[in-house]
Write a protein that holds these residues in place. Structure first.
Motif, PDB file in Angstrom:
ATOM      1  N   GLY A   1      20.679 -38.352   8.624  1.00  0.00           N
ATOM      2  CA  GLY A   1      20.611 -38.644   7.055  1.00  0.00           C
ATOM      3  C   GLY A   1      19.475 -38.109   6.559  1.00  0.00           C
ATOM      4  O   GLY A   1      19.176 -38.284   5.313  1.00  0.00           O
TER       5      GLY A   1
ATOM      6  N   SER B   1      24.662 -47.321   0.035  1.00  0.00           N
ATOM      7  CA  SER B   1      25.485 -46.555  -0.605  1.00  0.00           C
ATOM      8  C   SER B   1      26.306 -47.441  -1.390  1.00  0.00           C
ATOM      9  O   SER B   1      26.573 -48.570  -0.838  1.00  0.00           O
ATOM     10  CB  SER B   1      26.170 -45.608   0.137  1.00  0.00           C
ATOM     11  OG  SER B   1      26.887 -46.329   1.378  1.00  0.00           O
TER      12      SER B   1
ATOM     13  N   ASN C   1      24.639 -40.129   3.470  1.00  0.00           N
ATOM     14  CA  ASN C   1      25.855 -40.739   4.381  1.00  0.00           C
ATOM     15  C   ASN C   1      26.380 -39.508   5.299  1.00  0.00           C
ATOM     16  O   ASN C   1      25.874 -38.268   5.082  1.00  0.00           O
ATOM     17  CB  ASN C   1      26.705 -41.349   3.666  1.00  0.00           C
ATOM     18  CG  ASN C   1      27.411 -40.592   2.587  1.00  0.00           C
ATOM     19  OD1 ASN C   1      27.749 -39.406   2.619  1.00  0.00           O
ATOM     20  ND2 ASN C   1      27.690 -41.109   1.426  1.00  0.00           N
TER      21      ASN C   1
END
Length: 667
Positions: free
Chosen positions: A84, A640, A49
């Motif tokens: 990312g 996530s 992230n």
């Protein structure tokens, strides 16, 4: 590790002595990971992230030192640009470690991040190429074909599968359909971490996919090495030998700019009117004999004198080029399997010369009355997919037409954008395997009575699993839904613009295979919707948009399989029944632009479930009062851990700001 056989040999060297030792195994193939960790699920690595990307970049550049305050903003921007991927972050971090720590130098890197990565990515590509080299040949070909799409493009899975099928890259086994094989190949690439899921449909199937910029660089490099794909842009050099000696040619719309006068034959006058650049492209294309796919990319452009006479062409995707007339030289492409065009007009009857055609897509760019398909369309037995904005399907011409036998469209699976569809006996008998059907009726469709369209014959389409039946009109008074009897295999139903009698809701609720129901701009004859026992037993997704429902009476057992409830702009709906919170399968409640009391009832369901100890409950809010926090994306694609509602949240009754969109996720 690339193969389960290797693990079977290596694990013999690690007997379980009960001393608490652990083994970490990494693989880029999900099947290997699942096999090796049979007693527990494997840990799926994900993209970093934004915070993790910035932390990794700081560690690479500054190590144990602190980042100067003036560099943090531009540094975060650089980290986010790497999307990312740790490899890209380390590559850029290594470059930043060597440049002067000044804001202007870092700003220069931020503004040229993509070109910098492309210039210095040899090491990354060598690492990524391991995944490519270990692909079986059929997956290598399918992966390389993704190079026809532009950078950062959200690739529609349906289009990707059809293009691969038309090229002959999909090899079904047994009773498998081409679509099933295409989706299976795509899943294999996703499981190997090469392709990313971008969007999912309400059904859970993948709508669009994408590939990381570095992976695309690998794809383009290997495709050019294999002479598989060549992409031509306005400034590309065409002087090299074999510039067009590739299997697939992609032309960017930036080259399709020519002030030449238009002629019906799209290859006339090219030498007299075109500039030198366009003439160069024309000459190079005409000399090529190997092209199997010709794909135009970019934004819409006016029709252009461009060469189309490739004798072995299987795919012509020209949706981004607007033709004023049908390009007649296309009728000579006898091997064509995939044809997609944008033009305002009617297809010529000679389109039936394309006897190998499987996919036909025609879009309009200007608003004009729907055109008519030629009767010869019934003489194209290999058609699998027909897609239009709006078009009239001709009546079945009978057993003979111009002295020739007509054919049954037994391979046709999707039929989209059909205006005022008449489901006569001849029609449904000659499209017996249609799975997806989209019908559009206009405000004048019922002047002769709905019996003209024989909609009760829809029940004879036994393979139909997706039906969209739309009535388009601006009038407040909606027409009554005609007598419809749906086939028992129907899984998805979308109704738009109808007045729905209560008896039809009972009919719909009794469809035991129905999984998705969308009611948009519809009205119930009664403003109260009360369900009966046993209805909607398998429904997973319910979408209500701009409905006139005021009161809704439902119990938990009415929707025992429901996973998603989406309510949009139902401003009269008083509340969502509290029993929805007790549905064990429910994952999402989404409310957009509806009544205040409806929004409050959704939040009340959330609070009630959390008070009962349902800690898996998650929420998402947009344009919501600051007393609520932000939440993660849909559980289907969450990468996530989501942020849960804070323990000190305020009651929804205390919210002061209006809610524009509210989503509640139940894990």
């Amino acid at each position: 590790m690339w193969d389960v056989k290797v693990w079977n040999e290596i694990k013999l060297l690690f007997p379980d002595d009960g001393n608490g030792s652990r083994i970490i195994l990494t693989s880029r193939i999900s099947d290997v990971a699942l096999y090796a960790s049979s007693n527990s699920p494997p840990y799926n690595m994900r993209f970093l992230n934004n915070d993790e990307s910035w932390n990794l970049l700081k560690e690479q550049v500054f190590q144990d030192e602190h980042c100067p305050t003036e560099l943090e903003g531009v540094g975060i921007e650089i980290a986010q640009s790497c999307r990312g991927l740790p490899l890209a972050i380390l590559l850029v971090g290594g470059l930043l470690a060597k440049v002067q720590r000044a804001q202007n130098h870092w700003r220069n890197v931020a503004e040229n991040i993509q070109s910098i990565i492309s210039t210095h990515n040899d090491q990354c590509l060598e690492i990524l190429s391991l995944s490519y080299n270990h692909l079986p040949q059929h997956l290598k070909t399918c992966f390389l074909y993704m190079g026809v799409f532009p950078e950062d493009y959200q690739i529609p899975v349906s289009k990707l599968v059809r293009l691969r099928a038309a090229e002959g890259f999909l090899k079904p086994c047994g009773d498998e359909s081409l679509d099933d094989v295409g989706e299976k190949y795509l899943k294999d690439l996703i499981d190997r971490g090469i392709v990313l899921v971008s969007q999912r449909k309400l059904s859970g199937k993948i709508r669009t996919c994408s590939i990381h910029d570095l992976v695309r660089d690998l794809c383009v490099r290997e495709a050019q090495k294999e002479k598989f794909i060549r992409t031509i842009k306005s400034d590309d050099d065409l002087s090299s030998e074999g510039a067009f000696g590739h299997r697939c040619l992609c032309l960017h719309s930036s080259i399709l700019q020519d002030d030449a006068s238009f002629c019906r034959d799209s290859i006339i006058c090219i030498r007299e009117h075109s500039d030198g650049r366009l003439k160069e492209i024309y000459d190079a294309m005409r000399s090529s004999t190997l092209i199997r796919s010709l794909i135009f990319t970019g934004t819409y452009r006016k029709p252009l004198n461009i060469f189309l006479r490739f004798g072995l062409l299987r795919v012509l995707d020209a949706l981004s080029v607007t033709f004023f007339w049908f390009p007649i030289e296309v009728l000579e492409l006898v091997y064509l399997r995939y044809l997609a065009l944008t033009f305002d007009g009617e297809l010529p009857g000679l389109v039936s010369n394309l006897q190998n055609l499987e996919i036909l897509i025609v879009h309009q760019v200007f608003w004009r009355p729907p055109s008519y398909l030629p009767s010869e369309i019934w003489r194209m037995p290999r058609l699998r997919h027909l897609e239009f904005k709006e078009v009239f399907l001709p009546d079945y011409p009978g057993t003979l037409y111009y002295g020739k036998n007509t054919f049954c469209l037994e391979n046709l699976q999707t039929l989209l954008g059909i205006r005022d569809f008449r489901v006569t006996e001849d029609v449904y008998k000659n499209i017996p395997n249609v799975k997806k059907l989209e019908i559009v009726y206009d405000k004048n469709s019922n002047t002769m009575g709905w019996s003209l369209y024989c909609l009760d014959n829809l029940v004879h389409l036994h393979q139909l699993d997706s039906l969209k039946c739309h009535f388009l009109d601006d009038r407040t008074q909606k027409p009554d839904l005609p007598d419809l009897t749906f086939p028992s295999e129907l899984k998805e139903l979308s109704l738009l613009g109808w007045e729905i009698p209560s008896k039809y809701m009972t009919t719909v609720g009794s469809l035991h295979n129905l999984e998705i129901l969308k009611l948009r701009f519809c009205s119930l004859q009664d403003d109260e919707w009360e369900l009966s026992e046993g209805e909607f037993s398998r429904l997973k997704v319910l979408v209500l948009e701009r409905m006139n429902i005021v009161r809704w009476r439902a119990e938990t057992d009415h929707f025992p399989s429901l996973e998603q409830l989406i309510i949009k702009h139902c401003r009269e709906l008083e509340e969502i029944p509290s029993s929805f919170g007790d549905i064990p399968t429910l994952q999402i409640i989404k409310v957009v632009g509806s009544s205040r009391s409806c929004e409050i009832s959704a939040m009340q369901i959330l609070e009630d479930q959390q008070s009962l100890g349902n800690d898996g409950l998650q929420g998402k809010a947009h344009s919501l009062s600051l007393t609520l926090c932000s939440f993660a994306a849909s559980p289907a694609d969450r990468r996530s851990p989501p942020l849960a509602l804070s323990g000190n949240r305020r009651s929804p009754l205390a919210l002061a700001a209006p809610i524009e969109e509210l989503s509640i996720f139940l894990k």
